[in-house]
Scaffold this motif. Structure first.
Motif, PDB file in Angstrom:
ATOM      1  N   TYR A  91       0.841  -1.191   0.000  1.00  0.00           N
ATOM      2  CA  TYR A  91       0.000   0.000   0.000  1.00  0.00           C
ATOM      3  C   TYR A  91       0.879   1.245   0.000  1.00  0.00           C
ATOM      4  CZ  TYR A  91      -3.199  -3.688   1.300  1.00  0.00           C
ATOM      5  OH  TYR A  91      -3.918  -4.859   1.311  1.00  0.00           O
ATOM      6  N   ALA A  92       0.631   2.140  -0.947  1.00  0.00           N
ATOM      7  CA  ALA A  92       1.478   3.321  -1.125  1.00  0.00           C
ATOM      8  C   ALA A  92       1.492   4.178   0.139  1.00  0.00           C
ATOM      9  CB  ALA A  92       0.985   4.141  -2.313  1.00  0.00           C
ATOM     10  N   SER A  93       2.660   4.687   0.470  1.00  0.00           N
ATOM     11  CA  SER A  93       2.824   5.514   1.672  1.00  0.00           C
ATOM     12  C   SER A  93       2.633   6.997   1.385  1.00  0.00           C
ATOM     13  CB  SER A  93       4.219   5.290   2.264  1.00  0.00           C
ATOM     14  OG  SER A  93       5.225   5.624   1.317  1.00  0.00           O
ATOM     15  N   ASP A  94       2.239   7.346   0.146  1.00  0.00           N
ATOM     16  CA  ASP A  94       2.114   8.757  -0.227  1.00  0.00           C
ATOM     17  C   ASP A  94       0.718   9.319   0.022  1.00  0.00           C
ATOM     18  OD1 ASP A  94       0.699   7.434  -2.161  1.00  0.00           O
ATOM     19  OD2 ASP A  94       1.859   8.174  -3.870  1.00  0.00           O
ATOM     20  N   THR A  96      -2.120   8.359  -1.290  1.00  0.00           N
ATOM     21  CA  THR A  96      -3.010   8.347  -2.455  1.00  0.00           C
ATOM     22  C   THR A  96      -3.990   7.183  -2.446  1.00  0.00           C
ATOM     23  OG1 THR A  96      -1.409   7.067  -3.757  1.00  0.00           O
ATOM     24  CG2 THR A  96      -1.279   9.482  -3.886  1.00  0.00           C
ATOM     25  N   GLY A  97      -3.781   6.206  -1.562  1.00  0.00           N
ATOM     26  CA  GLY A  97      -4.653   5.041  -1.534  1.00  0.00           C
ATOM     27  C   GLY A  97      -4.347   4.022  -2.611  1.00  0.00           C
ATOM     28  N   ARG A  98      -3.222   4.206  -3.328  1.00  0.00           N
ATOM     29  CA  ARG A  98      -2.889   3.288  -4.418  1.00  0.00           C
ATOM     30  C   ARG A  98      -2.196   2.032  -3.903  1.00  0.00           C
ATOM     31  NH1 ARG A  98       0.005   7.045  -8.823  1.00  0.00           N
ATOM     32  NH2 ARG A  98       1.112   7.753  -6.947  1.00  0.00           N
ATOM     33  N   TRP A  99      -2.251   0.998  -4.742  1.00  0.00           N
ATOM     34  CA  TRP A  99      -1.636  -0.288  -4.434  1.00  0.00           C
ATOM     35  C   TRP A  99      -0.538  -0.589  -5.446  1.00  0.00           C
ATOM     36  CZ3 TRP A  99      -6.015  -4.419  -3.398  1.00  0.00           C
ATOM     37  CH2 TRP A  99      -6.889  -3.930  -2.423  1.00  0.00           C
ATOM     38  N   SER A 100       0.373  -1.468  -5.042  1.00  0.00           N
ATOM     39  CA  SER A 100       1.314  -2.068  -5.993  1.00  0.00           C
ATOM     40  C   SER A 100       1.291  -3.576  -5.784  1.00  0.00           C
ATOM     41  CB  SER A 100       2.724  -1.509  -5.811  1.00  0.00           C
ATOM     42  OG  SER A 100       3.192  -1.733  -4.495  1.00  0.00           O
ATOM     43  N   PHE A 101       1.679  -4.303  -6.837  1.00  0.00           N
ATOM     44  CA  PHE A 101       1.635  -5.765  -6.812  1.00  0.00           C
ATOM     45  C   PHE A 101       3.040  -6.298  -7.088  1.00  0.00           C
ATOM     46  CE2 PHE A 101      -2.572  -4.269  -7.822  1.00  0.00           C
ATOM     47  CZ  PHE A 101      -3.394  -5.062  -7.036  1.00  0.00           C
ATOM     48  N   LYS A 102       3.660  -6.857  -6.052  1.00  0.00           N
ATOM     49  CA  LYS A 102       5.028  -7.360  -6.137  1.00  0.00           C
ATOM     50  C   LYS A 102       5.012  -8.879  -6.229  1.00  0.00           C
ATOM     51  CE  LYS A 102       9.483  -7.081  -3.704  1.00  0.00           C
ATOM     52  NZ  LYS A 102      10.164  -6.545  -2.484  1.00  0.00           N
ATOM     53  N   HIS A 103       5.746  -9.403  -7.203  1.00  0.00           N
ATOM     54  CA  HIS A 103       5.828 -10.856  -7.339  1.00  0.00           C
ATOM     55  C   HIS A 103       6.826 -11.384  -6.304  1.00  0.00           C
ATOM     56  CE1 HIS A 103       5.964 -14.823  -9.065  1.00  0.00           C
ATOM     57  NE2 HIS A 103       5.055 -14.478  -9.963  1.00  0.00           N
ATOM     58  N   PRO A 104       6.375 -12.151  -5.306  1.00  0.00           N
ATOM     59  CA  PRO A 104       7.281 -12.570  -4.225  1.00  0.00           C
ATOM     60  C   PRO A 104       8.397 -13.498  -4.696  1.00  0.00           C
ATOM     61  CG  PRO A 104       5.161 -13.684  -4.038  1.00  0.00           C
ATOM     62  CD  PRO A 104       5.000 -12.651  -5.108  1.00  0.00           C
ATOM     63  N   LYS A 105       8.156 -14.228  -5.768  1.00  0.00           N
ATOM     64  CA  LYS A 105       9.157 -15.178  -6.250  1.00  0.00           C
ATOM     65  C   LYS A 105      10.303 -14.468  -6.966  1.00  0.00           C
ATOM     66  CE  LYS A 105       9.458 -19.465  -8.976  1.00  0.00           C
ATOM     67  NZ  LYS A 105       8.660 -20.431  -9.782  1.00  0.00           N
ATOM     68  N   PHE A 106       9.977 -13.384  -7.683  1.00  0.00           N
ATOM     69  CA  PHE A 106      10.995 -12.702  -8.489  1.00  0.00           C
ATOM     70  C   PHE A 106      11.328 -11.300  -7.973  1.00  0.00           C
ATOM     71  CE2 PHE A 106       8.486 -15.423 -11.494  1.00  0.00           C
ATOM     72  CZ  PHE A 106       9.431 -16.441 -11.585  1.00  0.00           C
ATOM     73  N   SER A 210      -8.614   4.976   2.773  1.00  0.00           N
ATOM     74  CA  SER A 210      -7.987   4.054   1.826  1.00  0.00           C
ATOM     75  C   SER A 210      -8.347   2.630   2.214  1.00  0.00           C
ATOM     76  CB  SER A 210      -6.472   4.242   1.798  1.00  0.00           C
ATOM     77  OG  SER A 210      -5.916   4.064   3.081  1.00  0.00           O
ATOM     78  N   LEU A 211      -8.359   1.755   1.233  1.00  0.00           N
ATOM     79  CA  LEU A 211      -8.840   0.387   1.433  1.00  0.00           C
ATOM     80  C   LEU A 211      -7.677  -0.596   1.388  1.00  0.00           C
ATOM     81  CD1 LEU A 211     -11.946  -1.174  -0.207  1.00  0.00           C
ATOM     82  CD2 LEU A 211      -9.777  -2.335  -0.433  1.00  0.00           C
ATOM     83  N   GLU A 212      -7.721  -1.594   2.287  1.00  0.00           N
ATOM     84  CA  GLU A 212      -6.701  -2.639   2.318  1.00  0.00           C
ATOM     85  C   GLU A 212      -7.366  -3.999   2.521  1.00  0.00           C
ATOM     86  OE1 GLU A 212      -3.877  -1.673   5.354  1.00  0.00           O
ATOM     87  OE2 GLU A 212      -3.340   0.268   4.457  1.00  0.00           O
ATOM     88  N   LEU A 213      -6.766  -5.036   1.947  1.00  0.00           N
ATOM     89  CA  LEU A 213      -7.191  -6.415   2.192  1.00  0.00           C
ATOM     90  C   LEU A 213      -6.405  -6.947   3.378  1.00  0.00           C
ATOM     91  CD1 LEU A 213      -7.195  -7.894  -1.435  1.00  0.00           C
ATOM     92  CD2 LEU A 213      -9.145  -7.045  -0.148  1.00  0.00           C
ATOM     93  N   LYS A 214      -7.105  -7.468   4.383  1.00  0.00           N
ATOM     94  CA  LYS A 214      -6.414  -7.859   5.607  1.00  0.00           C
ATOM     95  C   LYS A 214      -6.947  -9.172   6.168  1.00  0.00           C
ATOM     96  CE  LYS A 214      -3.548  -4.387   6.377  1.00  0.00           C
ATOM     97  NZ  LYS A 214      -2.086  -4.583   6.515  1.00  0.00           N
ATOM     98  N   LEU A 215      -6.069  -9.831   6.942  1.00  0.00           N
ATOM     99  CA  LEU A 215      -6.438 -10.975   7.765  1.00  0.00           C
ATOM    100  C   LEU A 215      -6.339 -10.573   9.227  1.00  0.00           C
ATOM    101  CD1 LEU A 215      -4.369 -13.785   6.012  1.00  0.00           C
ATOM    102  CD2 LEU A 215      -6.845 -13.567   5.942  1.00  0.00           C
ATOM    103  N   SER A 216      -7.147 -11.210  10.077  1.00  0.00           N
ATOM    104  CA  SER A 216      -6.976 -11.008  11.514  1.00  0.00           C
ATOM    105  C   SER A 216      -5.665 -11.655  11.950  1.00  0.00           C
ATOM    106  CB  SER A 216      -8.154 -11.617  12.278  1.00  0.00           C
ATOM    107  OG  SER A 216      -8.237 -13.014  12.040  1.00  0.00           O
ATOM    108  N   ALA A 217      -5.195 -11.308  13.140  1.00  0.00           N
ATOM    109  CA  ALA A 217      -3.895 -11.796  13.611  1.00  0.00           C
ATOM    110  C   ALA A 217      -3.827 -13.320  13.642  1.00  0.00           C
ATOM    111  CB  ALA A 217      -3.603 -11.223  14.995  1.00  0.00           C
ATOM    112  N   ASP A 218      -4.960 -13.972  13.930  1.00  0.00           N
ATOM    113  CA  ASP A 218      -4.972 -15.435  13.972  1.00  0.00           C
ATOM    114  C   ASP A 218      -5.299 -16.050  12.613  1.00  0.00           C
ATOM    115  OD1 ASP A 218      -7.626 -14.799  13.732  1.00  0.00           O
ATOM    116  OD2 ASP A 218      -8.204 -15.522  15.719  1.00  0.00           O
TER     117      ASP A 218
END
Length: 501
Positions: A91-94, A96-106, A210-218
């Motif tokens: 989630y962008a720190s500026d 703006t509410g924008r997102w980025s998508f990072k490929h964890p493998k590469f 701004s909107l984020e997709l989240k899981l609870s701690a458990d």
């Protein structure tokens, strides 16, 4: 949106819009992917599937998954998902509410514009077109569900509170406004939620989330989290479940789902009384005032192309053996289903599963035993949970045309929408008021315009699941064109006349 359970991952239907306002697009043929869509339509709709590690799979409208390889090539042809289809959401720190998508493998970011779509950017930036606005693809008039409390949000005592087991009446309606990457929550009386929990008439810094997709701690619960301008998340606070921001971490009470808002109506018989279950299980046309027991949810059954009615008690209307209407079953079988036929004056007749028309007796009792249509068989069916209205056709949203000159005409192919006001008209008709506070009328070419100082009646006819057609004063139906034209020129309610609301 589907509610999250441990067995079913959270799914969120969105568009992905790059810094130059182009949408990520999955073409129907050839599994081609580009970033050339000018607006959010079917091919620009993606489903984000949230995993237990808070990565996502990105699924196209064709049911295929976006994937990247070690060379940065991006495709969308995989019917299954694995490590190559995973993306980390950042989630962008500026602000703006924008997102980025990072490929964890590469370790590279998804970005691009036009035909050039790659997963090669080392950092998320505007230059690499790897920062994305994420507008939702569902209709913006929703009900808000707290995943942990299992309660819906309701406008109550000038606050939004998580207190309803079933979303009921106009107080449960929320209109989401998406502007510049952030969301605002607008109540049915046109006020905005602020981060302090207060409601205001003005949309500003304190009403943007701004909107984020989240899981609870458990990791047992998944949902949407909404962050304010101070980095705090919206929560259901205290015993009354007041909506406000409080914490900078997401716990179970900060998780929400957006649910479709089904049309809820009152049925007014020719005796001027509303259908009600106030006196027990039997449905009678006996009440002058509107409360929860006079409001009913009307549901369309696609398989049979018939309708059913759901009550605030969690029961369906049912045809009894003697033809009376009883609200006492929890599922809509054949005896709960009926046909609706709209009349020229905006009333409707109800033909039940026994082939008889519904009418009211002198006592107010409703009974389906009539073979003919007279005044007693005609009902006004008036929607009550849409005092404000957003309309979407097959080509996009309805919005007033903006140009250098003053205009009051509408286009029906927009990616943004106008919030209209709906007022009660005579009989089964409505008055529609535009954002300029002028009423709808027809121009010389029968196009819809908002430039009348006096109200003009339009008739709404339910056509399907949260769908309507609108009949204008010239007795023609409003019809949308791919070019954006929106005019009353169809003698029949065709597919291009249907509007979601």
């Amino acid at each position: 949106m589907a509610m999250a359970t441990p067995e079913k991952r959270l799914e969120w239907k969105v568009g992905l819009q790059n810094p130059v306002d182009k949408f990520l697009t999955a073409e129907t043929y050839g599994h081609k992917v580009n970033v050339s869509g000018a607006s959010l339509k079917v091919k620009q709709t993606w489903v984000l599937e949230l995993n237990k590690d808070e990565t996502v799979y990105i699924r196209s409208h064709l049911g295929l998954y976006l994937t990247a390889d070690k060379f940065g090539n991006v495709s969308c042809s995989s019917e299954s998902h694995g490590e190559d289809e995973k993306f980390m959401v950042e989630y962008a720190s500026d602000g703006t509410g924008r997102w980025s998508f990072k490929h964890p493998k590469f370790g590279k970011y998804l970005g691009g514009t036009d035909e050039d779509i790659q997963c090669l950017a080392k950092v998320a930036s505007d230059e690499d077109m790897s920062l994305w606005y994420v507008p939702m693809a569902m209709h913006p008039q929703i009900t808000l569900f707290n995943v942990n409390r299992k309660r819906y949000v309701k406008l109550d005592n000038n606050e939004l509170r998580c207190i309803q087991l079933t979303p009921w009446g106009p107080e449960a309606l929320i209109t989401l406004e998406f502007k510049c990457g952030k969301y605002a929550f607008k109540t049915a009386d046109s006020r905005y939620l602020t981060h302090t929990g207060h409601l205001t008439d003005e949309h500003g810094k304190n009403t943007k989330f701004s909107l984020e997709l989240k899981l609870s701690a458990d990791s047992d619960l998944a949902g949407l989290a909404f962050k304010d301008c101070e980095g705090k998340y919206l929560t259901a606070y205290g015993g009354s479940g007041v909506l406000k921001t409080r914490n900078k971490i997401v716990s179970r009470d900060e998780l929400f789902s957006l649910m479709e808002s089904h049309p809820q109506v009152i049925f007014i018989a020719s005796n001027g009384k509303q259908a009600s279950i106030r006196q027990g299980l039997e449905v009678t046309a006996s009440q002058a005032e509107t409360g929860e027991k006079e409001i009913f949810q009307i549901e369309y059954i696609k398989k049979t192309k018939k309708w059913s009615v759901y009550t605030t008690e969690g029961k369906y209307w049912r045809l009894d053996n003697n033809g009376s209407i009883i609200a006492d079953v929890t599922s809509a079988d054949e005896n709960c289903q009926f046909d609706l036929t709209w009349q020229k004056d905006g009333t409707a007749v109800i033909k039940w599963s026994n082939g008889k028309y519904l009418l009211h007796r002198g006592t107010g009792a409703l009974i389906a035993n009539s073979d003919t249509i007279s005044e007693k068989e005609m009902f006004v069916i008036r929607v009550v949970n849409r005092p404000v209205l957003v309309l979407k056709g097959e080509n996009g949203y309805l919005s007033m045309i903006s140009s250098g000159s003053c205009t009051t005409r509408y286009a029906c192919n927009k990616s943004t929408y106008d919030v209209l006001q709906l007022e009660r008209g005579p009989g089964g008709a409505y008055f529609v008021k535009g954002e300029n506070s002028k009423y709808w009328t027809l121009g010389p070419d029968n196009s819809v315009q908002a430039d009348s100082a006096t109200p003009i009646p339009f008739i709404f006819e339910f056509n399907g699941d949260s769908e309507i057609t609108i009949r204008a004063p010239n007795d023609m139906y409003l019809k949308g064109e791919k070019s954006g034209g929106f005019a009353a020129n169809s003698p029949e309610p065709r597919k291009d006349c249907v509007l979601r609301f």
